[in-house]
Design a protein around this motif. Structure first.
Motif, PDB file in Angstrom:
ATOM      1  N   ARG A 142       0.643  -1.129  -0.034  1.00 49.43           N
ATOM      2  CA  ARG A 142      -0.124   0.197   0.144  1.00 49.43           C
ATOM      3  C   ARG A 142       0.922   1.150  -0.147  1.00 49.43           C
ATOM      4  N   ALA A 167      -7.923   7.661  -8.741  1.00 53.28           N
ATOM      5  CA  ALA A 167      -8.583   6.792  -7.782  1.00 53.28           C
ATOM      6  C   ALA A 167      -9.294   5.796  -8.137  1.00 53.28           C
ATOM      7  N   GLU A 168      -9.639   5.957  -9.404  1.00 53.25           N
ATOM      8  CA  GLU A 168     -10.759   4.732 -10.027  1.00 53.25           C
ATOM      9  C   GLU A 168      -9.492   3.551 -10.341  1.00 53.25           C
ATOM     10  N   ASP A 169      -8.351   3.902 -10.467  1.00 51.59           N
ATOM     11  CA  ASP A 169      -7.490   2.962 -11.079  1.00 51.59           C
ATOM     12  C   ASP A 169      -6.989   2.080  -9.599  1.00 51.59           C
ATOM     13  N   ARG A 170      -7.197   3.028  -8.543  1.00 51.75           N
ATOM     14  CA  ARG A 170      -6.562   2.282  -7.356  1.00 51.75           C
ATOM     15  C   ARG A 170      -7.591   1.556  -6.780  1.00 51.75           C
ATOM     16  N   ASN A 171      -8.947   1.963  -6.809  1.00 50.36           N
ATOM     17  CA  ASN A 171     -10.048   1.288  -6.605  1.00 50.36           C
ATOM     18  C   ASN A 171     -10.322  -0.229  -7.173  1.00 50.36           C
ATOM     19  N   ARG A 172     -10.002  -0.157  -8.368  1.00 59.58           N
ATOM     20  CA  ARG A 172     -10.132  -1.199  -9.147  1.00 59.58           C
ATOM     21  C   ARG A 172      -8.887  -2.324  -8.807  1.00 59.58           C
ATOM     22  N   TRP A 227      -7.460  -2.403  -5.931  1.00 57.57           N
ATOM     23  CA  TRP A 227      -7.547  -3.160  -4.725  1.00 57.57           C
ATOM     24  C   TRP A 227      -8.571  -4.212  -4.722  1.00 57.57           C
ATOM     25  N   ARG A 228      -9.617  -4.061  -5.498  1.00 63.22           N
ATOM     26  CA  ARG A 228     -10.583  -5.018  -5.612  1.00 63.22           C
ATOM     27  C   ARG A 228     -10.118  -6.342  -6.271  1.00 63.22           C
TER      28      ARG A 228
END
Length: 214
Positions: free
Chosen positions: A162, A172-177, A179-180
């Motif tokens: 992390r 932010a969208e890249d990071r969310n995807r 981590w999913r």
């Protein structure tokens, strides 16, 4: 009740009572770094040992309405075998701004202490709001069996990853995807089987896949 993880490091806490229940409360508070005062003329052998070792402050007296609280305590545990005394002590402590737990009566509590399982920095808790501590313990035992020490070791690796990802470019969208995907069922199965190196490789591959680059 509002769930919260409270940092008690260096914070003053009071336990009223010196029996086995009080002893359990004291030990948990010390584990979290609290400064613990015990108010009771009688102590268990373990509490006496903690006093002699300088781990706790001791007020050699029963609680009474005129009891002098030298600190404003963050938490107060009323843990005597006298329900009436516990209730009166709770009222006074609450009036001084402390959050109160009365071991003999959940209706008088500002908070309850959940059953918990720890794996390093990983903390998993179960609470029934005081409705059935026995049920909470049963669920805790199941969690204890299902989530072994490997999960704490995996969290240590995730902390490193992390920190590295935060230094890289990406939306932010890249990071969310990321981590999913990084915490998919497949990765968690690898962790459960103890394949931490392989799991870490999957997570790092996911960072590349979603364009999180240096």
């Amino acid at each position: 009740m509002y769930p919260i993880n409270l940092n008690l490091d260096g914070r003053p806490c009071l336990v009223i009572g010196g029996g086995t229940v009080a002893e359990r409360k004291v030990k948990k508070l010390l584990e979290e770094g609290a400064r613990v005062t015990v108010m009771s003329p009688h102590l268990t052998d373990e509490l006496i040992k903690l006093r002699e070792e300088g781990e706790i402050y001791w007020q050699n007296t029963y609680w009474n309405e005129g009891a002098f609280f030298r600190d404003t305590f963050t938490l107060v545990f009323c843990a005597t075998n006298d329900a009436s005394l516990n209730a009166r002590a709770a009222k006074q402590a609450r009036g001084k701004g402390s959050l109160v737990n009365v071991v003999s009566d959940v209706s008088l509590c500002d908070f309850v202490v959940p059953a918990r399982v720890t794996r390093g920095d990983l903390l998993m808790t179960v609470s029934t709001g005081g409705s059935s501590p026995a049920f909470a313990r049963v669920l805790k035992e199941r969690i204890d069996e299902e989530y072994g020490d490997v999960y704490g070791a995996w969290l240590d690796r995730l902390q490193v990853i992390r920190a590295e990802v935060k230094e890289k470019k990406g939306s932010a969208e890249d990071r969310n995807r990321f981590w999913r995907t990084a915490l998919s069922e497949h990765v968690l199965e690898l962790v459960e089987n103890g394949s931490l190196e392989e799991a870490e490789g999957e997570v790092r591959d996911a960072a590349d896949q979603f364009g999180i680059e240096s």
